[in-house]
Scaffold this motif. Sequence first.
Motif, short mmCIF file in Angstrom:
data_model
loop_
_atom_site.label_atom_id
_atom_site.label_comp_id
_atom_site.label_asym_id
_atom_site.label_seq_id
_atom_site.Cartn_x
_atom_site.Cartn_y
_atom_site.Cartn_z
N LEU A 1 0.83 -0.89 -0.06
CA LEU A 1 -0.14 0.04 -0.22
C LEU A 1 0.66 1.42 -0.08
O LEU A 1 0.38 2.31 -0.48
CB LEU A 1 -0.95 -0.10 1.20
CG LEU A 1 -2.19 -0.96 1.18
CD1 LEU A 1 -3.03 -0.66 2.42
CD2 LEU A 1 -2.76 -0.91 -0.05
N GLY A 2 2.21 1.18 0.42
CA GLY A 2 3.04 2.25 0.37
C GLY A 2 3.34 2.82 -0.83
O GLY A 2 3.76 3.87 -1.27
N ARG A 3 3.00 1.77 -1.92
CA ARG A 3 3.31 2.14 -3.17
C ARG A 3 2.01 2.84 -4.02
O ARG A 3 1.99 2.99 -5.32
CB ARG A 3 3.77 1.37 -4.16
CG ARG A 3 4.97 0.64 -3.73
CD ARG A 3 6.21 1.75 -3.81
NE ARG A 3 7.43 1.53 -3.29
CZ ARG A 3 8.42 1.70 -3.96
NH1 ARG A 3 8.34 2.57 -5.08
NH2 ARG A 3 9.82 1.68 -3.40
N ALA A 4 1.13 2.99 -3.23
CA ALA A 4 -0.15 3.78 -3.59
C ALA A 4 -0.36 4.92 -2.92
O ALA A 4 0.04 5.30 -1.70
CB ALA A 4 -1.59 2.92 -3.47
N ILE A 5 -1.25 5.89 -3.49
CA ILE A 5 -1.44 7.14 -3.00
C ILE A 5 -3.04 7.15 -2.96
O ILE A 5 -3.73 6.95 -3.92
CB ILE A 5 -0.78 8.39 -3.81
CG1 ILE A 5 0.56 8.45 -3.99
CG2 ILE A 5 -1.50 9.84 -3.10
CD1 ILE A 5 1.03 9.48 -5.13
N PHE A 6 -3.52 7.37 -1.89
CA PHE A 6 -5.16 7.39 -1.58
C PHE A 6 -5.61 8.55 -1.53
O PHE A 6 -5.11 9.49 -0.47
CB PHE A 6 -5.60 6.42 -0.39
CG PHE A 6 -5.32 4.92 -0.49
CD1 PHE A 6 -6.13 3.97 -1.56
CD2 PHE A 6 -3.98 4.32 -0.43
CE1 PHE A 6 -5.93 2.91 -1.64
CE2 PHE A 6 -3.70 3.08 -0.50
CZ PHE A 6 -4.88 2.09 -1.04
N TYR A 7 -6.63 9.10 -2.25
CA TYR A 7 -7.08 10.10 -2.45
C TYR A 7 -7.54 10.75 -0.99
O TYR A 7 -7.29 11.86 -0.52
CB TYR A 7 -8.43 10.34 -3.06
CG TYR A 7 -9.18 11.53 -3.33
CD1 TYR A 7 -8.72 12.63 -3.75
CD2 TYR A 7 -10.44 11.33 -2.49
CE1 TYR A 7 -9.75 13.67 -3.53
CE2 TYR A 7 -11.35 12.31 -2.60
CZ TYR A 7 -11.12 13.58 -2.70
OH TYR A 7 -11.88 14.57 -2.69
N ARG A 8 -8.23 9.95 -0.08
CA ARG A 8 -8.92 10.39 0.89
C ARG A 8 -7.93 10.86 1.95
O ARG A 8 -7.99 11.68 2.73
CB ARG A 8 -9.51 9.23 1.65
CG ARG A 8 -11.12 9.21 1.11
CD ARG A 8 -11.73 8.04 1.40
NE ARG A 8 -12.96 7.72 0.61
CZ ARG A 8 -14.03 8.36 0.79
NH1 ARG A 8 -14.17 9.37 1.38
NH2 ARG A 8 -14.79 8.43 -0.52
N ASP A 9 -6.57 10.06 1.90
CA ASP A 9 -5.54 10.39 2.84
C ASP A 9 -4.91 11.55 2.48
O ASP A 9 -4.53 12.49 3.35
CB ASP A 9 -4.51 9.24 2.71
CG ASP A 9 -5.02 8.02 3.26
OD1 ASP A 9 -6.03 8.18 3.83
OD2 ASP A 9 -4.55 6.78 3.03
#
Lengths: 505, 458, 131
Positions: free
Chosen positions: B435-443
């Motif tokens: 998940l560290g390789r993703a960027i989540f909009y909400r965060d």
Amino acid sequence: MKECNKTEKWPPEVKQTPSRFRRPLSKYKIIRNENCDNCGICVDVCPYGVHKFVGKKVQSPNEHYCIGFACQGTDHYCIDKCPQNALSLVQNPTMEALGDHRWPADLILGTWYQAEYGRPPAHLEYKIGDSGDGFDRLRFNFELDNQTPTSWEIDPEISTSIELNRRGDNRPQVTISVPWYGGGMSFGSISLTVMLARAKACAAWNTFTCTGEGGYPDELVPYKDYIITQIATGLFGVREETIKRARIVEFKYAQGAKPGLGGHLLGDKVTPAVARMRQSIPGMSLFSPFPFHSVYSVEDHKKHIDWVKEINPKALIAVKVSTPNDVDMVAIGSYYAGAHIIFLDGSYGGTGAAPDIAKKNIAMPIELAVPKVHRFLVEEGVRDKVVLMAGGGIRTAYDIAKIIALGADGVVTGTSELVALECTRCHNCESGKGCPRGIATTDPRLSAMVKLDWAAQRISNLFYSWYLQLIDILKRLGMKSVKELVGRTDCLVYIERYEKENEKK
Amino acid sequence: MGKYHIETKQVPPRFLPPGPYCVIAKEEGCLGCKYCVKKACPYGVYEKKGFDIKELRETSSYYCHHCLFCVESCPAGLISLMPNPEYQRLGDGYWTPEIITSLWRQAETGKIPVSGAGYGGPFVGEGFDEMWTDMSEIVRPTRDGIHGREYISTAVELGRKPLALEFDPDKKMVSQIPPFVEISLPVLLSLPSWGRWDRNVLFSLAKAAAKLNTLFIMPLKEFDSTFLSFIDHLMLSVETKEAIRSIPAQAQFIEIPLDLVSEIDVVRQGHSERIISVKVPFGPGVEKTCLDLVQNGVPIIHLFADEHGREMVELRPRFIKDAIQDVHFSLVEQGVRDQVTLLASGGIAMAEHMGKTIICGADAVVVGQALMVALECRLCKECEKGLPCPVEINAIDSEWGAQRIINLMGSWHSQLLEVMGAMGMRDVRRLRGELGRAIFYRDVIKESFANIKKVSGE
Amino acid sequence: MKKVTVYFCKNLGYSQRDILDAFNLPSEVSINLVGMSCSCEITAGLLLKTYEVGMDLIFVLACPEEECVSGEGSKRIKRRIEYTKEILNELGLEKVRLEAFHVPKNSLGALKEIGDKIKQSMEEVESIFYG
């Protein structure tokens, strides 16, 4: 030399520069049927010049001047005034084929209006797009109130200039009169005429444009004081003399449209002229690799910067990076490596060809990256030692003001300048010989569609309109300088999508 | 093993795919200019367009790139563009006409979709569009580019893995290594959950699976001896208890539904090398179900959502990317995640969906509907109503079909390399659950816009 | 088996199913429904090409004259049809093979009436042939 523009006319003059097409796109369509007896009442009533006589006949309407249904009920609504009931008004169905979410049709027409007249339109969009979030959900506080209409005046008391050297080293100061400069668009991705037009407009506004990575055509040399030389991973066209010529040298680590991917110029666009400039072979696709193959660390990065500083002891160094999760660390690293300017390129901009998967997915939009970096640089105590420029998705004067309020010092523009030259955002820059409108192409026949003076004036007019709006925004916020706006998130509000949120709960 | 390479080649469509806009040129009022703007069309639309005798309409939409050159140039203003109803009718709100036509282009050319002028879509959306993938400014996965000699691996293993190896005092390994298989692409092929697909379609998938070195999940009831030559690349899907008896002896990969899980030993009897996958719907309590399955020694769990990526509940269904995270991390917490292979399917319509599902915790994905689109399916689902298929999908040549699927997967493979290259990652197995390789909009929006006053609107 | 093509403007808002159900044509008729972005897309050339592929009858469903998206399509369609009919006549085909209707929006009743008229036209063509 740099100051000579100041002694010339400031701000540069607006000249009305109409579309190069016979029937510029319009938001509305007026249909005149055969009942028309050329009585000329419509010509008399319309204050916008939609209807005109040619000889004794009323010519087909100049619909792009028409303000549409907003005119209904006024004493100059031609549809009602026509004694023969010969006129009817509809929304132009072709509008649906224009633009996209970031640049909806209305905003494109609004930008064209600004490029023609040098002021914001009254009946078209010029502030936001339709992307549903980011800039398009941010407003200035004052926008929520009933605003007093503006007269769009220049106020000499209000300054829009910014300094690009804040390191306090022995290098010269470079001041630009407006808080934006042009982003890198290479020879090859856009035509030479367009490159020259950008340089001409930027010189008039005492700001910069950038060569991109395709080399430094000789024709640009007269504008050398307003041109940033780019050194990108492919090192195409980079020579000692081009570095020595520049007041600012930009390292391109990554670009927002395709972060983590190299540059890619398709073979069709590599004409003999392009190939010569890039020291390659015509017709062959050119890849610039990702990333710099000599940079693995901040230390390597510093070595790179030192190398250019050695070649040109007067140049300022800009570093162009895109917006990954750790963009704040990248920014601070660049500062310690000796950069004067950190240019964050967000993921939603870009001009040339890029894989769709990269444009949509890799890295974050500029609105989200800038506050993160600004805050981090403040916490590290170096924010006032470095200039933070933001690009990649800046479309309007309101976008410029918003991103500065979010923490940038200024912005880097690209797409909006091309829209001023009547780009329709058809997204076909990459195919075949390139742009069907002669902008992003090197095909001689296509690029002949754009004339230098026309193009330079259109860009300059757009800048004029932005300048007027920026002054208006600063005035409404009670500020005297754009520098006061940096990081003032308290001036902004974010409009939440509360319906959707509630649904989810 | 050598470098994995997918050989793509141009495979023309059987039907001209509709484009988004029709060109409408009126004749009334034509000034009869000596040099008509239609001749200057940069794409030659007016020369190329013809009459489609099947659709009974002009084919201008296919050639038009909606640059609006002619619209603005015709002095009498006779030309306009209008949305093409045939295009708008493709697919649905999730499988949009843009996605479908992009899949068609990929199946035709095998190339990554590329376009100019930045991104034109919405800032953020639902489901997969709530996340972005990360990149690194200076780290690169390989020394000579993503297609170089030092290559990025997209291979994954299917099967159960021991968490540790045990040795006896004589240093002889005593652990039993359960059977597993390596596939070269983290994608398994399947049929969609609906539709009527004949042998030509099944052969296309089987051939493609063999060429791509992956598996085709094929209904056992469709299997006969003519498919035997592909058996190494078939995972036969059993539906009923009775059908277990008809599993061919050579079959190594078997998929069973959750309610037949008690029959696993029957399936394995006399075939200890068989790798069994249990098909489990995403739904409430799926985490517990998966944990039980892992503890009972199930090697592969195939989790499926509906064709829109939603789990199988009426009320507030989780989206596949969220549901797979819940399953993945609950297994991680129990310390058993590495024993099992998790496959996920449902709503995987683009290459990015594959990468994002893996980031969210799947080992590999299963695609079905996207493959039918590669074979020119328009997702009209007329077949479900017993009506004839407008593109006669069952009449395809299986070589043609196989190459269309290989092309699509070739494009997806290249896109996966681009995304992983940008992250500086060399092995797709490392992408799983990263998940560290993703960027989540909400965060990010929470963090970045923390200081900005919120008002409610719209 | 008779072959019928119906071009309909998608801005009318009727689905293919709506039209099929309302027309309720005998099962031996093969009917092609073709959605159009606007009736202005329908020209004499298009209609003639449609006859060329072997259609027996063609009907056009256009919006009411004042409600056309492009402002012109449904105003021009009648005249285009008249013009095409003349060409048909010259080719020795009956004018009854072609008709355009302005259809009110949201009125399945009106669609039914048009369906009846279409059936009538079909009978007429048949009587010319066999009668």
